[in-house]
Design an enzyme around this catalytic site. Structure first.
Site, PDB file in Angstrom:
ATOM      1  N   ASP A  10       0.820  -1.239  -0.076  1.00  0.00           N
ATOM      2  CA  ASP A  10      -0.050   0.113  -0.032  1.00  0.00           C
ATOM      3  C   ASP A  10       0.991   1.300  -0.031  1.00  0.00           C
ATOM      4  OD1 ASP A  10      -2.525   1.704   0.612  1.00  0.00           O
ATOM      5  OD2 ASP A  10      -1.645   1.743   2.694  1.00  0.00           O
ATOM      6  N   LEU A  11       0.331   2.370  -0.506  1.00  0.00           N
ATOM      7  CA  LEU A  11       1.300   3.547  -0.620  1.00  0.00           C
ATOM      8  C   LEU A  11       1.174   4.508   0.598  1.00  0.00           C
ATOM      9  CD1 LEU A  11       3.198   5.324  -2.152  1.00  0.00           C
ATOM     10  CD2 LEU A  11       1.118   6.426  -2.880  1.00  0.00           C
ATOM     11  N   ASP A  12      -0.185   5.007   1.080  1.00  0.00           N
ATOM     12  CA  ASP A  12      -0.351   5.945   2.084  1.00  0.00           C
ATOM     13  C   ASP A  12      -0.282   5.328   3.419  1.00  0.00           C
ATOM     14  OD1 ASP A  12      -0.688   8.010   0.207  1.00  0.00           O
ATOM     15  OD2 ASP A  12      -2.898   8.087   0.379  1.00  0.00           O
ATOM     16  N   THR A  18       1.409  10.113   4.103  1.00  0.00           N
ATOM     17  CA  THR A  18       0.447  11.143   3.415  1.00  0.00           C
ATOM     18  C   THR A  18      -0.555  11.044   4.344  1.00  0.00           C
ATOM     19  OG1 THR A  18       0.192   9.407   2.026  1.00  0.00           O
ATOM     20  CG2 THR A  18       1.469  11.235   1.145  1.00  0.00           C
ATOM     21  N   LYS A  46      -9.038   5.603   5.893  1.00  0.00           N
ATOM     22  CA  LYS A  46      -7.729   5.028   5.340  1.00  0.00           C
ATOM     23  C   LYS A  46      -8.042   3.948   4.388  1.00  0.00           C
ATOM     24  CE  LYS A  46      -4.782   6.342   9.145  1.00  0.00           C
ATOM     25  NZ  LYS A  46      -3.975   5.834  10.354  1.00  0.00           N
ATOM     26  N   SER A 115      -2.505   0.650  -4.211  1.00  0.00           N
ATOM     27  CA  SER A 115      -3.010   1.779  -3.643  1.00  0.00           C
ATOM     28  C   SER A 115      -4.310   2.469  -4.313  1.00  0.00           C
ATOM     29  CB  SER A 115      -1.822   3.028  -3.740  1.00  0.00           C
ATOM     30  OG  SER A 115      -2.550   4.295  -3.421  1.00  0.00           O
ATOM     31  N   ALA A 116      -5.117   2.852  -3.374  1.00  0.00           N
ATOM     32  CA  ALA A 116      -6.542   3.404  -3.580  1.00  0.00           C
ATOM     33  C   ALA A 116      -6.181   4.805  -4.421  1.00  0.00           C
ATOM     34  CB  ALA A 116      -7.489   3.685  -2.500  1.00  0.00           C
ATOM     35  N   LYS A 146     -10.764  -0.812  -2.112  1.00  0.00           N
ATOM     36  CA  LYS A 146     -10.853  -1.617  -0.992  1.00  0.00           C
ATOM     37  C   LYS A 146     -11.796  -1.371  -0.078  1.00  0.00           C
ATOM     38  CE  LYS A 146      -5.785  -0.726  -1.077  1.00  0.00           C
ATOM     39  NZ  LYS A 146      -4.554   0.115  -0.392  1.00  0.00           N
ATOM     40  N   GLU A 170      -0.126  -3.518   4.324  1.00  0.00           N
ATOM     41  CA  GLU A 170      -1.218  -2.589   4.836  1.00  0.00           C
ATOM     42  C   GLU A 170      -1.458  -1.773   5.999  1.00  0.00           C
ATOM     43  OE1 GLU A 170      -3.847  -0.836   3.660  1.00  0.00           O
ATOM     44  OE2 GLU A 170      -4.063  -1.162   1.773  1.00  0.00           O
ATOM     45  N   ASP A 171      -1.884  -0.461   6.108  1.00  0.00           N
ATOM     46  CA  ASP A 171      -2.029   0.104   7.193  1.00  0.00           C
ATOM     47  C   ASP A 171      -3.529   0.207   7.611  1.00  0.00           C
ATOM     48  OD1 ASP A 171      -2.274   2.154   5.346  1.00  0.00           O
ATOM     49  OD2 ASP A 171      -2.208   3.623   6.990  1.00  0.00           O
TER      50      ASP A 171
HETATM   51  P1  B16 Z   1      -6.445  10.282  -3.574  1.00  0.00           P
HETATM   52  P2  B16 Z   1      -3.798   3.975   0.009  1.00  0.00           P
HETATM   53  C1  B16 Z   1      -5.513   5.805   0.028  1.00  0.00           C
HETATM   54  O1  B16 Z   1      -4.248   5.575  -0.296  1.00  0.00           O
HETATM   55  C2  B16 Z   1      -5.387   6.789   1.440  1.00  0.00           C
HETATM   56  O2  B16 Z   1      -5.327   5.769   2.297  1.00  0.00           O
HETATM   57  C3  B16 Z   1      -7.188   7.181   1.421  1.00  0.00           C
HETATM   58  O3  B16 Z   1      -7.113   8.016   2.744  1.00  0.00           O
HETATM   59  C4  B16 Z   1      -7.341   8.297   0.226  1.00  0.00           C
HETATM   60  O4  B16 Z   1      -8.511   8.837   0.271  1.00  0.00           O
HETATM   61  C5  B16 Z   1      -7.015   7.310  -0.887  1.00  0.00           C
HETATM   62  O5  B16 Z   1      -5.709   6.811  -1.168  1.00  0.00           O
HETATM   63  C6  B16 Z   1      -7.506   8.076  -2.299  1.00  0.00           C
HETATM   64  O6  B16 Z   1      -6.527   9.045  -2.216  1.00  0.00           O
HETATM   65  O7  B16 Z   1      -7.314  11.332  -3.037  1.00  0.00           O
HETATM   66  O8  B16 Z   1      -4.876  10.654  -3.647  1.00  0.00           O
HETATM   67  O9  B16 Z   1      -6.728   9.700  -5.004  1.00  0.00           O
HETATM   68  O10 B16 Z   1      -3.659   3.813   1.363  1.00  0.00           O
HETATM   69  O11 B16 Z   1      -4.492   2.951  -0.579  1.00  0.00           O
HETATM   70  O12 B16 Z   1      -2.192   4.186  -0.639  1.00  0.00           O
HETATM   71 MG    MG Z   2      -2.748   2.971   3.348  1.00  0.00          MG
END
Ligand code: B16
Ligand code: MG
Length: 218
Positions: A10-12, A18, A46, A115-116, A146, A170-171
């Site tokens: 996962d990224l964030d 972030t 998240k 990542s989302a 997710k 994953e966090d």
């Molecule tokens: P964006 P991940 C997710 O990233 C975040 O955890 C989530 O808080 C955020 O709303 C989502 O990405 C969408 O992000 O607005 O940059 O498209 O944790 O799946 O890497």
């Molecule tokens: Mg995350």
């Protein structure tokens, strides 16, 4: 557990912190609408896509908006989020994760991002990690967010690795559920009390090794 052929990250909140910038930007949206967003409520966002996050926030505040108004708010939030992210450098990579991925690559393990976020490539570029990944699955590629398994299934398919040979880091609760639904081993990054559905939980990547990962599997 069969041997590990791929690790999907996962990224964030796993590679880079972030999550705090998402929180600041969403909290400003909530405040402008006349209510607050607590850290516990932020936890629900998240791993959740941008528009779904906004729907959750509006439900918390009991606010109803038109689709047009929602798009405007989400766009404004993203501009603010990217402004907060613009100062990021490789020094913002979470402790130990770059070293751990280097070790995985030395061992021949393939690496994917799951990542989302629709901003994943920009973020990876700013921390100089775009070239680390053999596959990048981000919010622009998935059709189901997710906890649906799609994001990690696409990554494993790109790498041509069976799910049982994949480990996901994953966090987020929704991200752990996504990994489990994909039939993969899930390492939660954070607190055990929050990530109870993960197969194992680590506080972070400092001093974490491939041998340590294999130990938790056996
Ligand atoms: P964006 P991940 C997710 O990233 C975040 O955890 C989530 O808080 C955020 O709303 C989502 O990405 C969408 O992000 O607005 O940059 O498209 O944790 O799946 O890497
Ligand atoms: Mg995350």
């Amino acid at each position: 557990m069969p041997s590990i052929h791929a690790c999907l990250f996962d990224l964030d909140g796993v590679i880079v912190d972030t999550a705090r910038y998402h929180y600041i930007a969403w909290r400003e949206v909530a405040n402008a609408l006349g209510f607050d967003l607590t850290p516990a409520q932020n936890e629900l966002l998240k791993g959740i896509s941008r528009m779904e996050s906004l729907d959750i926030i509006l439900a918390i505040g009991g606010v109803e908006l038109t689709d047009e108004e929602k798009v405007k708010l989400a766009t404004g939030k993203n501009i603010r989020y990217l402004e907060l992210c613009s100062e990021m450098t490789p020094a913002d990579t979470l402790p130990g994760v770059r070293h751990f991925i280097d070790e995985l690559k030395e061992k021949g393990v393939r690496i994917a991002l799951g990542s989302a976020s629709k901003n994943a490539r920009v973020i990876l570029q700013s921390i100089d990690m775009l070239s680390y990944f053999d596959s990048i699955v981000d919010g622009n590629r998935v059709t189901k967010g997710k906890p649906d398994p799609e994001v990690f299934q696409l990554g494993a398919a790109d790498l041509e690795i069976a799910p049982e040979n994949c480990v996901v880091f994953e966090d987020a609760v929704a991200g752990v559920q996504s990994a489990k639904a994909a039939g993969m081993y899930a390492v939660g990054v954070g607190e055990k009390s929050v990530l109870a559905e993960a197969d194992t939980v680590i506080p972070g990547f400092e001093n974490y090794t491939f041998a340590g990962l294999n130990n938790s599997l056996s």
